[in-house]
Design an enzyme around this catalytic site. Sequence first.
Site, PDB file in Angstrom:
ATOM      1  N   ASP A  31       0.898  -1.220   0.014  1.00  0.00           N
ATOM      2  CA  ASP A  31      -0.068  -0.041   0.037  1.00  0.00           C
ATOM      3  C   ASP A  31       1.129   1.137  -0.111  1.00  0.00           C
ATOM      4  O   ASP A  31       1.959   1.288   0.859  1.00  0.00           O
ATOM      5  CB  ASP A  31      -0.992  -0.075   1.291  1.00  0.00           C
ATOM      6  CG  ASP A  31      -2.113   0.968   1.282  1.00  0.00           C
ATOM      7  OD1 ASP A  31      -3.154   0.472   1.058  1.00  0.00           O
ATOM      8  OD2 ASP A  31      -1.876   2.052   1.116  1.00  0.00           O
ATOM      9  N   ILE A  32       0.516   2.323  -0.719  1.00  0.00           N
ATOM     10  CA  ILE A  32       1.282   3.369  -0.743  1.00  0.00           C
ATOM     11  C   ILE A  32       1.338   4.460   0.479  1.00  0.00           C
ATOM     12  O   ILE A  32       2.212   5.129   0.640  1.00  0.00           O
ATOM     13  CB  ILE A  32       0.638   4.377  -2.096  1.00  0.00           C
ATOM     14  CG1 ILE A  32       1.987   5.175  -2.562  1.00  0.00           C
ATOM     15  CG2 ILE A  32      -0.616   4.990  -1.679  1.00  0.00           C
ATOM     16  CD1 ILE A  32       1.313   5.908  -4.009  1.00  0.00           C
ATOM     17  N   ASN A  87     -12.927  -3.500   2.389  1.00  0.00           N
ATOM     18  CA  ASN A  87     -13.893  -2.250   2.709  1.00  0.00           C
ATOM     19  C   ASN A  87     -14.805  -2.414   1.469  1.00  0.00           C
ATOM     20  O   ASN A  87     -14.321  -2.491   0.284  1.00  0.00           O
ATOM     21  CB  ASN A  87     -13.244  -0.941   2.645  1.00  0.00           C
ATOM     22  CG  ASN A  87     -12.340  -0.893   3.916  1.00  0.00           C
ATOM     23  OD1 ASN A  87     -12.518  -1.404   4.936  1.00  0.00           O
ATOM     24  ND2 ASN A  87     -11.223  -0.157   3.522  1.00  0.00           N
ATOM     25  N   GLU A  95     -12.327   3.417  -1.249  1.00  0.00           N
ATOM     26  CA  GLU A  95     -12.126   4.527  -1.868  1.00  0.00           C
ATOM     27  C   GLU A  95     -11.582   4.135  -3.558  1.00  0.00           C
ATOM     28  O   GLU A  95     -11.780   4.956  -4.342  1.00  0.00           O
ATOM     29  CB  GLU A  95     -10.942   5.318  -1.197  1.00  0.00           C
ATOM     30  CG  GLU A  95     -11.574   6.120  -0.015  1.00  0.00           C
ATOM     31  CD  GLU A  95     -10.294   6.932   0.718  1.00  0.00           C
ATOM     32  OE1 GLU A  95      -9.131   6.700   0.452  1.00  0.00           O
ATOM     33  OE2 GLU A  95     -10.609   7.637   1.904  1.00  0.00           O
ATOM     34  N   VAL A  96     -10.945   3.123  -3.392  1.00  0.00           N
ATOM     35  CA  VAL A  96     -10.684   2.584  -4.875  1.00  0.00           C
ATOM     36  C   VAL A  96     -11.590   1.444  -5.055  1.00  0.00           C
ATOM     37  O   VAL A  96     -11.728   0.410  -4.633  1.00  0.00           O
ATOM     38  CB  VAL A  96      -9.241   2.078  -5.042  1.00  0.00           C
ATOM     39  CG1 VAL A  96      -8.875   1.506  -6.225  1.00  0.00           C
ATOM     40  CG2 VAL A  96      -8.276   3.277  -4.482  1.00  0.00           C
ATOM     41  N   HIS A 100     -10.328  -5.165  -3.593  1.00  0.00           N
ATOM     42  CA  HIS A 100      -8.963  -5.255  -2.720  1.00  0.00           C
ATOM     43  C   HIS A 100      -9.138  -5.898  -1.424  1.00  0.00           C
ATOM     44  O   HIS A 100     -10.226  -5.399  -0.799  1.00  0.00           O
ATOM     45  CB  HIS A 100      -8.078  -4.318  -3.097  1.00  0.00           C
ATOM     46  CG  HIS A 100      -8.613  -2.834  -2.479  1.00  0.00           C
ATOM     47  ND1 HIS A 100      -9.651  -2.021  -3.222  1.00  0.00           N
ATOM     48  CD2 HIS A 100      -8.592  -2.155  -1.481  1.00  0.00           C
ATOM     49  CE1 HIS A 100      -9.955  -0.979  -2.630  1.00  0.00           C
ATOM     50  NE2 HIS A 100      -9.325  -1.337  -1.325  1.00  0.00           N
ATOM     51  N   HIS A 102      -7.006  -5.707   1.959  1.00  0.00           N
ATOM     52  CA  HIS A 102      -5.809  -5.201   2.742  1.00  0.00           C
ATOM     53  C   HIS A 102      -5.304  -6.495   3.835  1.00  0.00           C
ATOM     54  O   HIS A 102      -6.075  -6.904   4.398  1.00  0.00           O
ATOM     55  CB  HIS A 102      -6.401  -3.874   3.795  1.00  0.00           C
ATOM     56  CG  HIS A 102      -6.981  -2.690   2.953  1.00  0.00           C
ATOM     57  ND1 HIS A 102      -6.050  -1.710   2.917  1.00  0.00           N
ATOM     58  CD2 HIS A 102      -7.937  -2.644   2.480  1.00  0.00           C
ATOM     59  CE1 HIS A 102      -6.903  -0.681   2.304  1.00  0.00           C
ATOM     60  NE2 HIS A 102      -8.175  -1.528   1.791  1.00  0.00           N
TER      61      HIS A 102
HETATM   62  P1  5GP Z   1      -9.800   1.500   0.357  1.00  0.00           P
HETATM   63  O1  5GP Z   1     -10.179   2.519   1.292  1.00  0.00           O
HETATM   64  O2  5GP Z   1     -10.477   1.489  -1.192  1.00  0.00           O
HETATM   65  O3  5GP Z   1     -10.331   0.056   0.746  1.00  0.00           O
HETATM   66  O4  5GP Z   1      -8.244   1.449   0.070  1.00  0.00           O
HETATM   67  C1  5GP Z   1      -7.589   1.800  -0.980  1.00  0.00           C
HETATM   68  C2  5GP Z   1      -5.953   1.770  -0.446  1.00  0.00           C
HETATM   69  O5  5GP Z   1      -5.266   1.936  -1.638  1.00  0.00           O
HETATM   70  C3  5GP Z   1      -5.521   2.811   0.608  1.00  0.00           C
HETATM   71  O6  5GP Z   1      -5.079   2.085   1.587  1.00  0.00           O
HETATM   72  C4  5GP Z   1      -4.381   3.594  -0.388  1.00  0.00           C
HETATM   73  O7  5GP Z   1      -3.475   3.991   0.286  1.00  0.00           O
HETATM   74  C5  5GP Z   1      -4.257   2.589  -1.545  1.00  0.00           C
HETATM   75  N1  5GP Z   1      -3.794   3.250  -2.635  1.00  0.00           N
HETATM   76  C6  5GP Z   1      -4.559   4.067  -3.458  1.00  0.00           C
HETATM   77  N2  5GP Z   1      -3.875   4.485  -4.578  1.00  0.00           N
HETATM   78  C7  5GP Z   1      -2.736   3.820  -4.511  1.00  0.00           C
HETATM   79  C8  5GP Z   1      -1.570   3.594  -5.343  1.00  0.00           C
HETATM   80  O8  5GP Z   1      -1.545   4.306  -6.551  1.00  0.00           O
HETATM   81  N3  5GP Z   1      -0.713   2.497  -5.282  1.00  0.00           N
HETATM   82  C9  5GP Z   1      -0.624   1.695  -4.222  1.00  0.00           C
HETATM   83  N4  5GP Z   1       0.327   1.278  -3.955  1.00  0.00           N
HETATM   84  N5  5GP Z   1      -1.730   1.972  -3.237  1.00  0.00           N
HETATM   85  C10 5GP Z   1      -2.574   2.957  -3.524  1.00  0.00           C
END
Ligand code: 5GP
Length: 114
Positions: A31-32, A87, A95-96, A100, A102
């Site tokens: 994760d970034i 999530n 958010e994405v 996915h 985590h």
């Molecule tokens: P969500 O809130 O959708 O469950 O989690 C999205 C996750 O993707 C977040 O923890 C965020 O830090 C990670 N993320 C978003 N954009 C990128 C990216 O471009 N590269 C990587 N490696 N992680 C990302």
Amino acid sequence: MVENCIFCRIVNHEIPAKIIYEDDQVVAFHDISPKAPVHVLIIPKKHIPTLAHVQEEDLPLIAHIHKVVLQLQQELGLQNGFRLIANCDKGGGQEVFHLHYHMLGGGKIEAFPE
Ligand code: 5GP
Ligand code: ZN
């Protein structure tokens, strides 16, 4: 492949990511913005927007992801355990919008508050 989907672009190696595992169905990468000493995302190569969009035909893929998680547990030194989170949709903090999981560990992970 969905245009403007950041995780599809990682699957296609169009944008960089610290990929730690890849096969024909799955990619895993750091994760970034890590929320734990180890914070890895495991994603299907297939664009599935949320957990709620998983179809019956996708269940072998979901089972495969779970197998990959257990392989990564060993490789990442998480023998003591880890937390796996998906999530789902806005109400779940997603958010994405590309499915996915985590995988978090490597430190003290707090229990969920009651
Ligand atoms: P969500 O809130 O959708 O469950 O989690 C999205 C996750 O993707 C977040 O923890 C965020 O830090 C990670 N993320 C978003 N954009 C990128 C990216 O471009 N590269 C990587 N490696 N992680 C990302
Ligand atoms: Zn996607």
